[in-house]
Scaffold this active site. Structure first.
Site, PDB file in Angstrom:
ATOM      1  N   GLY A  46      -6.090   5.373   9.203  1.00 13.91           N
ATOM      2  CA  GLY A  46      -7.249   5.452   8.326  1.00 13.91           C
ATOM      3  C   GLY A  46      -6.786   5.457   6.884  1.00 13.91           C
ATOM      4  O   GLY A  46      -5.654   5.869   6.588  1.00 13.91           O
ATOM      5  N   GLN A  51      -7.514   7.002  -2.056  1.00 10.01           N
ATOM      6  CA  GLN A  51      -6.055   7.000  -1.845  1.00 10.01           C
ATOM      7  C   GLN A  51      -5.372   5.812  -2.514  1.00 10.01           C
ATOM      8  O   GLN A  51      -4.164   5.842  -2.742  1.00 10.01           O
ATOM      9  CB  GLN A  51      -5.728   7.000  -0.350  1.00 10.01           C
ATOM     10  N   CYS A  99      -1.120  12.524   6.598  1.00 13.97           N
ATOM     11  CA  CYS A  99      -1.944  11.833   5.600  1.00 13.97           C
ATOM     12  C   CYS A  99      -1.016  10.992   4.743  1.00 13.97           C
ATOM     13  O   CYS A  99       0.047  11.460   4.338  1.00 13.97           O
ATOM     14  CB  CYS A  99      -2.672  12.860   4.740  1.00 13.97           C
ATOM     15  N   LEU A 100      -1.441   9.776   4.463  1.00 15.61           N
ATOM     16  CA  LEU A 100      -0.596   8.875   3.669  1.00 15.61           C
ATOM     17  C   LEU A 100      -0.447   9.356   2.230  1.00 15.61           C
ATOM     18  O   LEU A 100       0.404   8.859   1.503  1.00 15.61           O
ATOM     19  CB  LEU A 100      -1.169   7.453   3.709  1.00 15.61           C
ATOM     20  N   HIS A 141     -11.220  13.365   8.749  1.00 17.75           N
ATOM     21  CA  HIS A 141     -10.142  13.313   7.756  1.00 17.75           C
ATOM     22  C   HIS A 141     -10.513  12.353   6.610  1.00 17.75           C
ATOM     23  O   HIS A 141     -10.368  12.700   5.429  1.00 17.75           O
ATOM     24  CB  HIS A 141      -8.854  12.863   8.459  1.00 17.75           C
ATOM     25  N   GLU A 142     -10.985  11.163   6.986  1.00 21.52           N
ATOM     26  CA  GLU A 142     -11.294  10.156   5.958  1.00 21.52           C
ATOM     27  C   GLU A 142     -12.527  10.559   5.147  1.00 21.52           C
ATOM     28  O   GLU A 142     -12.560  10.361   3.928  1.00 21.52           O
ATOM     29  CB  GLU A 142     -11.487   8.778   6.588  1.00 21.52           C
ATOM     30  N   HIS A 145     -11.692  12.858   2.435  1.00 21.71           N
ATOM     31  CA  HIS A 145     -11.094  12.220   1.254  1.00 21.71           C
ATOM     32  C   HIS A 145     -12.159  11.857   0.211  1.00 21.71           C
ATOM     33  O   HIS A 145     -11.886  11.881  -0.989  1.00 21.71           O
ATOM     34  CB  HIS A 145     -10.353  10.937   1.654  1.00 21.71           C
TER      35      HIS A 145
HETATM   36 NI    NI Z   1      -5.417  11.115   4.476  1.00 24.77          NI
END
Ligand code: NI
Length: 188
Positions: A46, A51, A99-100, A141-142, A145
């Protein structure tokens, strides 16, 4: 298509509430193409627009479940309903998330087992997905963000020190840091 730099925790765009998508024109299509490419290269399941430094309420996802079904799409202006999260402690094996925007780190966080996502696609058509398990986790999670919340903001007390230590060790937690999937190689 281009791979975009991914912002790392400490950058204000990751800690701010994103804005509704109103322009569904060519630039949004390009952004989404680039986000899919960036997510593939990272790799991740995701990726939310903040991000990649774009403060819009939009995320992409790409995940294959245990039955081999591919869940892939783009959600703009999403709403999310969630079942009550279970009580108890997070499980290091079952609940560990990454998480990226904190690349290479994983910590356990309790999520709701079921989520209903309502959003519009690039064609502005509304859709709904009833998700459970890991897909429900991805959506939570997304969605977070888009409200400036990272999963590490949701950890149980006791993980604060480990998170702070990881961030300090990596030199994160300040604005303007990003990494480029495919070019930067993460250290363990
Ligand atoms: Ni993330």
């Amino acid at each position: 298509m281009a791979v975009l730099p991914i912002r790392i925790t400490g950058d204000s765009v990751l800690h701010s509430v994103a804005e509704e998508v109103t322009d569904f024109g060519d630039s949004l299509h390009t952004l989404v193409d680039d986000m899919f490419e960036t997510m593939r290269e990272a790799p991740g399941v995701g990726l939310a627009a903040p991000q990649v430094g774009v403060p819009l309420r939009l995320f992409v996802y790409n995940w294959t479940d245990d039955e081999g079904t591919l869940w892939r799409g783009v959600a703009a202006n999403p709403e999310l309903w969630i079942s009550p999260p279970r009580t108890g402690e997070a499980d290091e094996d079952e609940d560990s998330e990454g998480c990226l925007s904190l690349p290479g780190e994983r910590f356990p966080v309790i999520r709701s087992e079921r989520a209903i996502l309502r959003a519009v696609g690039l064609d502005r058509r509304p859709f709904e997905i009833v998700a459970d398990g890991w897909l429900a986790r991805i959506f939570q999670h997304e969605f977070d963000h888009l409200n400036g919340v990272l999963y590490v903001d949701r950890l149980e007390a006791g993980y604060d020190k480990a998170v702070a230590k990881a961030i300090k060790k990596q030199g994160w937690g300040v604005p303007g840091i990003s990494w480029l999937p495919g070019e930067d190689h993460l250290e363990d």
